[in-house]
Design an enzyme around this catalytic site. Structure first.
Site, short mmCIF file in Angstrom:
data_model
loop_
_atom_site.label_atom_id
_atom_site.label_comp_id
_atom_site.label_asym_id
_atom_site.label_seq_id
_atom_site.Cartn_x
_atom_site.Cartn_y
_atom_site.Cartn_z
N LYS A 54 0.85 -1.21 0.00
CA LYS A 54 0.00 0.00 0.00
C LYS A 54 0.88 1.26 0.00
CE LYS A 54 -3.79 -2.46 2.18
NZ LYS A 54 -4.46 -2.91 3.41
N GLN A 98 -4.61 -1.45 9.77
CA GLN A 98 -4.55 -2.79 9.16
C GLN A 98 -5.11 -3.84 10.12
OE1 GLN A 98 -3.37 -3.47 5.92
NE2 GLN A 98 -4.21 -5.49 6.34
N ASP A 121 -11.19 2.77 4.23
CA ASP A 121 -11.54 1.34 4.19
C ASP A 121 -13.05 1.16 4.06
OD1 ASP A 121 -9.49 -0.52 4.17
OD2 ASP A 121 -9.15 -0.43 6.34
#
Ligand code: NAD
Length: 293
Positions: A54, A98, A121
């Site tokens: 990422k 994460q 997200d």
């Protein structure tokens, strides 16, 4: 039957990333450097790989990234404090924590603490509601958004199609089902899960079958209607002594036996995975754009 189309997520993601690069440059010209913060707690090897790619992709596109690595023993309060400071940081437009988080941390509390305008997200309840309401100002979770982009770019018609999604997680299964049933896609959707009865029979109904379970090669050839489109979201590590790493990645679909029956299928790796990162970049740019306005 016509030969199976392999849906090349890597190639389609590359086109999305090209668009993102152009949009990042445009925003920078207007005086806004898009910024993404990625928070990693602990040292889960797969999470480290995801976070690394990422951050690397941000770099390739000219998006500012900040990687915050915290020890596994980080308390929930300390993590909440990190999230609050990122919420207040005007150089950061997107925040990603994460998963999985260590078991002593309440993941739900962390997700709720993220400013929904920075929740790239798409897991915050406000964004979940916006997805259900088909409000385009919300953030759509990256993996199902990537699956939809893959279908759309490959020209697969979802309108009126029978779609079966295996898995009901908030990260993949449920948002995937919402996207497929939306007025944009118009599929007829069934969500199957661990308590569904006769899963093979449910799957056999599908024109579009999406597997998001986390069980290596669970979906077998006789679960798939000939000519179906199969989207394999699963990423499972299985032991393989012939590999330097000692493992290889397989999906939730028994690819070798299923592929010959399908009209189209995504490989693992190289299918949904690259699309997920591309959609994260898209969401980060959406966040930067919306925060400028
Ligand atoms: P999860 O564990 O949160 O959810 C799994 C779902 O599968 C559950 O809803 C459960 O009901 C269902 N399930 C479990 N066993 C089943 C069974 N025997 N029959 C039918 N349904 C069953 O997982 P998740 O976060 O949704 O991820 C699913 C898979 O997708 C994992 O392999 C994960 O690594 C992968 N994933 C890939 C990407 C990507 O970018 N490609 C992103 C996220 C997740």
């Amino acid at each position: 039957m016509a030969p199976t189309r392999i849906l090349d997520g890597k190639a389609i993601a590359a086109t999305v990333l090209d668009e993102c690069r152009a949009e990042a440059a445009h925003l920078i010209n207007l005086g806004t450097v898009p910024g993404l913060a990625v928070v990693l707690v602990g040292d889960d090897p797969a999470s480290k790989v995801y976070v690394g790619s990422k951050v690397r992709t941000c770099h390739e596109l000219g998006i500012h990234s900040r990687k915050i690595e915290l020890p596994a023993a980080t308390t929930q309060d300390a993590l909440l404090e990190v999230v609050r400071s990122l919420n207040a940081d005007s150089a950061i437009h997107g925040i990603l924590v994460q998963s999985p988080l260590p078991p002593h941390i309440d993941e739900e509390a962390i997700v709720r603490a993220i400013d929904p305008r920075k929740d790239v997200d798409g897991f915050h309840p406000e964004n979940v509601a916006k997805l259900a309401l088909e409000d385009p100002t919300g953030f759509v979770p990256c993996t199902p958004a990537g699956c939809m982009k893959l279908l759309e770019t490959a020209g697969i018609d979802t309108h009126g199609a029978e779609a079966v999604v295996i898995g009901r997680s908030m990260i993949v299964g449920k948002p995937m089902a919402l996207l497929l049933v939306s007025k944009k896609a118009n599929a007829t959707v069934t969500i199957a899960h661990s308590r569904s009865k006769d899963l093979p029979a449910i799957c056999r109904r599908a024109d579009i079958l999406v597997a998001a379970v986390g069980r290596p090669e669970m979906v077998k050839a006789d679960w798939v209607k000939p000519g179906a489109v199969v989207i394999d979201v699963g990423i499972n590590r299985i032991e393989d002594a012939s590999k330097k790493s000692g493992f290889r990645l397989v999906g939730d679909v028994a690819y070798e036996e299923v592929a010959p029956r399908c009209a189209a299928i995504t490989p693992v790796p190289g299918g949904v995975g690259p699309m997920t990162i591309a959609m994260l970049m898209k969401n980060t740019l959406q966040a930067a754009r919306q925060q400028r306005a």
